[in-house]
Design an enzyme around this catalytic site. Structure first.
Site, short mmCIF file in Angstrom:
data_model
loop_
_atom_site.label_atom_id
_atom_site.label_comp_id
_atom_site.label_asym_id
_atom_site.label_seq_id
_atom_site.Cartn_x
_atom_site.Cartn_y
_atom_site.Cartn_z
N HIS A 124 0.80 -1.10 0.04
CA HIS A 124 -0.12 -0.03 -0.03
C HIS A 124 0.96 1.29 -0.13
O HIS A 124 1.99 1.28 0.72
CB HIS A 124 -1.04 0.13 1.14
N THR A 176 13.37 -10.20 2.75
CA THR A 176 13.31 -8.83 2.10
C THR A 176 14.22 -8.36 1.01
O THR A 176 13.96 -7.55 0.22
CB THR A 176 13.54 -7.77 3.28
N LYS A 177 15.19 -9.40 0.81
CA LYS A 177 16.08 -9.41 -0.43
C LYS A 177 15.95 -10.69 -1.22
O LYS A 177 15.79 -11.91 -0.46
CB LYS A 177 17.24 -9.02 0.27
N LYS A 194 23.61 -20.64 5.30
CA LYS A 194 24.88 -21.44 4.79
C LYS A 194 24.26 -21.83 3.19
O LYS A 194 23.15 -21.67 2.76
CB LYS A 194 24.73 -22.82 5.44
#
Length: 196
Positions: A124, A176-177, A194
């Site tokens: 949003h 988030t990545k 790992k």
């Protein structure tokens, strides 16, 4: 006339777009109207031996693509939403109990999503101080989940993320990545633990 040409005509005629949106989507419930949901088998692609449990909320209007591959399953009490972007799920993939998938999302083959996972390509907008958040609309950034991936319970995959093939996302992680192939990630925000 292809879908992009049709979308272009609607963009050039906002009144027509609002009317068609109103006819297809209930603005209060933010889901397709009952008569559109009844027609879903005509416009959704479901592969052979695939299964969507009856309790799944399928918010899949016909103006976006929904495809479920062969031998794939969407388990009970989930929500699949392609209102703002296509949702494509590959073969031999399991979308677990209470999962939410909001497009545009592409999930590969031989993927296992455990319980309570959110995969969302939607945000949003909220940057305009003078407008309420619900007046500012939404933005999308596609999510891509490769092949042969395990995502643990209650993980969250956020907009714009790509998860590489043969990777594992630990339970409760917030991704988030991008996740490189052959990698285990965990934590909030998720970090590489790992190489597999």
């Amino acid at each position: 006339m292809n879908n992009e040409e049709i979308r272009g005509k609607f963009k050039n005629n906002p009144r027509l777009k609002r009317l068609v949106d109103w006819l297809i989507m209930n603005p209060v419930q933010t889901r397709p109207r009952w008569y559109v949901r009844m027609l879903a088998p005509l416009y959704q692609h479901r592969g052979k031996h695939s299964k969507i449990h009856r309790s799944v909320r399928m918010d899949t209007p016909p103006y976006r693509k929904f495809s479920l591959g062969d031998y794939s399953v969407v388990e009970s009490y989930g929500c699949i939403n392609n209102a703002v972007g296509d949702v494509i799920i590959g073969d031999h993939t399991r979308v677990g109990l209470h999962n939410t998938v909001i497009g545009p999302v592409t999930i590969g083959s031989h993927v296992n999503l455990a319980q309570g996972i959110t995969v969302t390509a939607l945000n949003h907008n909220f940057t305009e101080k003078g407008l309420r958040i619900d007046e500012q609309g939404v933005s999308t950034n596609p999510v891509t989940i490769g092949d042969d991936i395990w995502i643990g319970a209650n993980a969250v995959i956020l907009p714009g993320v790509t998860i590489g093939d043969h990777s594992v996302v630990a339970a409760g992680a917030v991704v988030t990545k991008d996740v490189p192939p052959h990698t285990l990630v965990a934590g909030v925000p998720a970090k590489i633990i790992k190489t597999l």
